[in-house]
Motif scaffolding. Structure first.
Motif, PDB file in Angstrom:
ATOM      1  N   GLU A 157       0.826  -1.207   0.000  1.00 43.51           N
ATOM      2  CA  GLU A 157       0.000   0.000   0.000  1.00 43.51           C
ATOM      3  C   GLU A 157       0.861   1.257   0.000  1.00 43.51           C
ATOM      4  O   GLU A 157       0.558   2.225  -0.698  1.00 43.51           O
ATOM      5  CB  GLU A 157      -0.906   0.023   1.232  1.00 43.51           C
ATOM      6  CG  GLU A 157      -2.101  -0.876   1.132  1.00 43.51           C
ATOM      7  CD  GLU A 157      -2.970  -0.788   2.382  1.00 43.51           C
ATOM      8  OE1 GLU A 157      -2.579  -0.101   3.358  1.00 43.51           O
ATOM      9  OE2 GLU A 157      -4.036  -1.412   2.373  1.00 43.51           O
ATOM     10  N   GLN A 158       1.914   1.244   0.761  1.00 44.97           N
ATOM     11  CA  GLN A 158       2.779   2.416   0.821  1.00 44.97           C
ATOM     12  C   GLN A 158       3.490   2.649  -0.504  1.00 44.97           C
ATOM     13  O   GLN A 158       3.696   3.794  -0.896  1.00 44.97           O
ATOM     14  CB  GLN A 158       3.795   2.263   1.948  1.00 44.97           C
ATOM     15  CG  GLN A 158       3.160   2.379   3.303  1.00 44.97           C
ATOM     16  CD  GLN A 158       4.162   2.172   4.405  1.00 44.97           C
ATOM     17  OE1 GLN A 158       5.292   1.785   4.150  1.00 44.97           O
ATOM     18  NE2 GLN A 158       3.748   2.406   5.628  1.00 44.97           N
ATOM     19  N   GLN A 159       3.837   1.570  -1.195  1.00 40.87           N
ATOM     20  CA  GLN A 159       4.495   1.739  -2.489  1.00 40.87           C
ATOM     21  C   GLN A 159       3.552   2.438  -3.460  1.00 40.87           C
ATOM     22  O   GLN A 159       3.977   3.305  -4.225  1.00 40.87           O
ATOM     23  CB  GLN A 159       4.943   0.384  -3.045  1.00 40.87           C
ATOM     24  CG  GLN A 159       5.764   0.503  -4.311  1.00 40.87           C
ATOM     25  CD  GLN A 159       7.030   1.316  -4.109  1.00 40.87           C
ATOM     26  OE1 GLN A 159       7.755   1.117  -3.148  1.00 40.87           O
ATOM     27  NE2 GLN A 159       7.312   2.246  -5.002  1.00 40.87           N
ATOM     28  N   GLU A 160       2.270   2.079  -3.438  1.00 40.89           N
ATOM     29  CA  GLU A 160       1.295   2.748  -4.293  1.00 40.89           C
ATOM     30  C   GLU A 160       1.242   4.233  -3.977  1.00 40.89           C
ATOM     31  O   GLU A 160       1.210   5.065  -4.881  1.00 40.89           O
ATOM     32  CB  GLU A 160      -0.101   2.149  -4.080  1.00 40.89           C
ATOM     33  CG  GLU A 160      -0.365   0.877  -4.827  1.00 40.89           C
ATOM     34  CD  GLU A 160      -1.791   0.383  -4.589  1.00 40.89           C
ATOM     35  OE1 GLU A 160      -2.693   1.217  -4.389  1.00 40.89           O
ATOM     36  OE2 GLU A 160      -1.976  -0.835  -4.601  1.00 40.89           O
ATOM     37  N   GLN A 164       2.144   7.389  -6.370  1.00 43.96           N
ATOM     38  CA  GLN A 164       1.200   8.471  -6.643  1.00 43.96           C
ATOM     39  C   GLN A 164       1.838   9.827  -6.356  1.00 43.96           C
ATOM     40  O   GLN A 164       1.667  10.770  -7.133  1.00 43.96           O
ATOM     41  CB  GLN A 164      -0.060   8.310  -5.789  1.00 43.96           C
ATOM     42  CG  GLN A 164      -0.968   7.188  -6.238  1.00 43.96           C
ATOM     43  CD  GLN A 164      -2.156   7.002  -5.299  1.00 43.96           C
ATOM     44  OE1 GLN A 164      -2.225   7.629  -4.246  1.00 43.96           O
ATOM     45  NE2 GLN A 164      -3.070   6.121  -5.688  1.00 43.96           N
ATOM     46  N   ILE A 165       2.550   9.912  -5.266  1.00 47.09           N
ATOM     47  CA  ILE A 165       3.233  11.171  -4.920  1.00 47.09           C
ATOM     48  C   ILE A 165       4.240  11.535  -6.008  1.00 47.09           C
ATOM     49  O   ILE A 165       4.334  12.692  -6.439  1.00 47.09           O
ATOM     50  CB  ILE A 165       3.918  11.058  -3.542  1.00 47.09           C
ATOM     51  CG1 ILE A 165       2.862  10.978  -2.441  1.00 47.09           C
ATOM     52  CG2 ILE A 165       4.870  12.220  -3.299  1.00 47.09           C
ATOM     53  CD1 ILE A 165       3.423  10.637  -1.074  1.00 47.09           C
ATOM     54  N   THR A 167       4.194  10.653  -9.167  1.00 47.85           N
ATOM     55  CA  THR A 167       3.459  11.060 -10.364  1.00 47.85           C
ATOM     56  C   THR A 167       2.930  12.479 -10.199  1.00 47.85           C
ATOM     57  O   THR A 167       3.024  13.308 -11.129  1.00 47.85           O
ATOM     58  CB  THR A 167       2.288  10.089 -10.628  1.00 47.85           C
ATOM     59  OG1 THR A 167       2.804   8.773 -10.777  1.00 47.85           O
ATOM     60  CG2 THR A 167       1.518  10.474 -11.867  1.00 47.85           C
ATOM     61  N   GLN A 168       2.381  12.785  -9.039  1.00 48.98           N
ATOM     62  CA  GLN A 168       1.856  14.132  -8.794  1.00 48.98           C
ATOM     63  C   GLN A 168       2.975  15.171  -8.816  1.00 48.98           C
ATOM     64  O   GLN A 168       2.778  16.288  -9.315  1.00 48.98           O
ATOM     65  CB  GLN A 168       1.110  14.164  -7.458  1.00 48.98           C
ATOM     66  CG  GLN A 168      -0.192  13.385  -7.487  1.00 48.98           C
ATOM     67  CD  GLN A 168      -0.833  13.251  -6.121  1.00 48.98           C
ATOM     68  OE1 GLN A 168      -0.268  13.685  -5.118  1.00 48.98           O
ATOM     69  NE2 GLN A 168      -2.015  12.633  -6.089  1.00 48.98           N
ATOM     70  N   MET A 169       4.142  14.817  -8.313  1.00 48.26           N
ATOM     71  CA  MET A 169       5.276  15.760  -8.354  1.00 48.26           C
ATOM     72  C   MET A 169       5.713  16.008  -9.794  1.00 48.26           C
ATOM     73  O   MET A 169       6.002  17.151 -10.175  1.00 48.26           O
ATOM     74  CB  MET A 169       6.439  15.206  -7.522  1.00 48.26           C
ATOM     75  CG  MET A 169       6.209  15.281  -6.025  1.00 48.26           C
ATOM     76  SD  MET A 169       7.521  14.534  -5.046  1.00 48.26           S
ATOM     77  CE  MET A 169       8.940  15.454  -5.574  1.00 48.26           C
ATOM     78  N   ASP A 170       5.739  14.947 -10.616  1.00 44.30           N
ATOM     79  CA  ASP A 170       6.091  15.114 -12.025  1.00 44.30           C
ATOM     80  C   ASP A 170       5.069  15.998 -12.739  1.00 44.30           C
ATOM     81  O   ASP A 170       5.435  16.893 -13.514  1.00 44.30           O
ATOM     82  CB  ASP A 170       6.189  13.747 -12.725  1.00 44.30           C
ATOM     83  CG  ASP A 170       7.395  12.931 -12.266  1.00 44.30           C
ATOM     84  OD1 ASP A 170       8.341  13.527 -11.710  1.00 44.30           O
ATOM     85  OD2 ASP A 170       7.380  11.694 -12.474  1.00 44.30           O
ATOM     86  N   ASP A 171       3.775  15.754 -12.474  1.00 39.19           N
ATOM     87  CA  ASP A 171       2.717  16.575 -13.080  1.00 39.19           C
ATOM     88  C   ASP A 171       2.847  18.028 -12.652  1.00 39.19           C
ATOM     89  O   ASP A 171       2.695  18.952 -13.472  1.00 39.19           O
ATOM     90  CB  ASP A 171       1.332  16.042 -12.691  1.00 39.19           C
ATOM     91  CG  ASP A 171       1.028  14.696 -13.326  1.00 39.19           C
ATOM     92  OD1 ASP A 171       1.750  14.301 -14.277  1.00 39.19           O
ATOM     93  OD2 ASP A 171       0.061  14.032 -12.869  1.00 39.19           O
ATOM     94  N   ALA A 172       3.128  18.248 -11.372  1.00 41.76           N
ATOM     95  CA  ALA A 172       3.280  19.611 -10.864  1.00 41.76           C
ATOM     96  C   ALA A 172       4.472  20.292 -11.527  1.00 41.76           C
ATOM     97  O   ALA A 172       4.405  21.484 -11.872  1.00 41.76           O
ATOM     98  CB  ALA A 172       3.448  19.591  -9.354  1.00 41.76           C
TER      99      ALA A 172
END
Length: 198
Positions: A157-160, A164-165, A167-172
């Motif tokens: 679960e933590q790896q997911e 996600q974090i 991916t969100q940092m890349d998008d940001a």
């Protein structure tokens, strides 16, 4: 297995089996302890919400592990106590048997048959106890296995969440670069419009 301790089946083979079982459980316990510590240190790098969710699960797993660990230690203490009682009872039986043999003149067919019947009953009881101990060990191993599964689930679960974090940092980052380009274009257009007016 612990029920056999102090019986006639208590010997080198039983001692070896017991030591092997204890070693296996100790090794599993060390591995679980290491995973719990790794999980706890991983929580320090998480956000507060993720850490609080993980901490609740971590606390439950730690509590379950400590309960199983305490049960195992109590079982070891019970084995030591049974061994001491069995050794004392064995010595007492041997002394009684010597006394009876001396009274009977050292040879008695009836006595031998009675001893054989007692031995058969004792062996049957030992087999039942062995079966129950194997069930108890199996149950304890099942609990340890469940703890491992829970730890693996938490790590998954933590790896997911970490993915996600990321991916969100890349998008940001991409959005910030696009925003910077728009601002630069707007700045250039504003400079061009200022130049024409002057």
């Amino acid at each position: 297995m612990t029920r056999k301790i102090g019986t006639r089946e208590d010997g080198a083979v039983l001692e070896t089996q017991y030591k092997l079982q204890v070693d296996v459980v100790n090794q599993l316990g060390q591995r679980i302890e290491q995973q719990l510590q790794a999980q706890e240190s991983a929580m320090s790098t998480m956000s507060r919400t993720e850490a609080s969710r993980s901490r609740a699960t971590h606390v439950k797993l730690t509590r379950d592990f400590r309960r199983v660990e305490a049960t195992f230690k109590n079982l070891q203490l019970e084995v030591r106590r049974k061994k001491a009682v069995a050794d004392a009872a064995r010595r007492e039986r041997e002394e009684e048997e010597r006394g009876r043999m001396e009274e009977m003149g050292g040879s008695g067919q009836a006595r031998r048959m009675q001893m054989q019947i007692e031995e058969d009953r004792l062996n049957e009881q030992i087999m039942r106890e062995r079966e129950q101990e194997i069930r108890n060990i199996n149950q304890g191993m099942h609990q340890v296995n469940e703890i491992y599964k829970d730890l693996a689930h938490i790590v998954g679960e933590q790896q997911e969440q970490i993915d996600q974090i990321e991916t969100q940092m890349d998008d940001a980052n991409v959005n910030a670069e696009k925003g910077l380009e728009h601002i630069e274009k707007a700045n250039v257009k504003a400079d061009q419009n200022n130049c024409i007016i002057s």
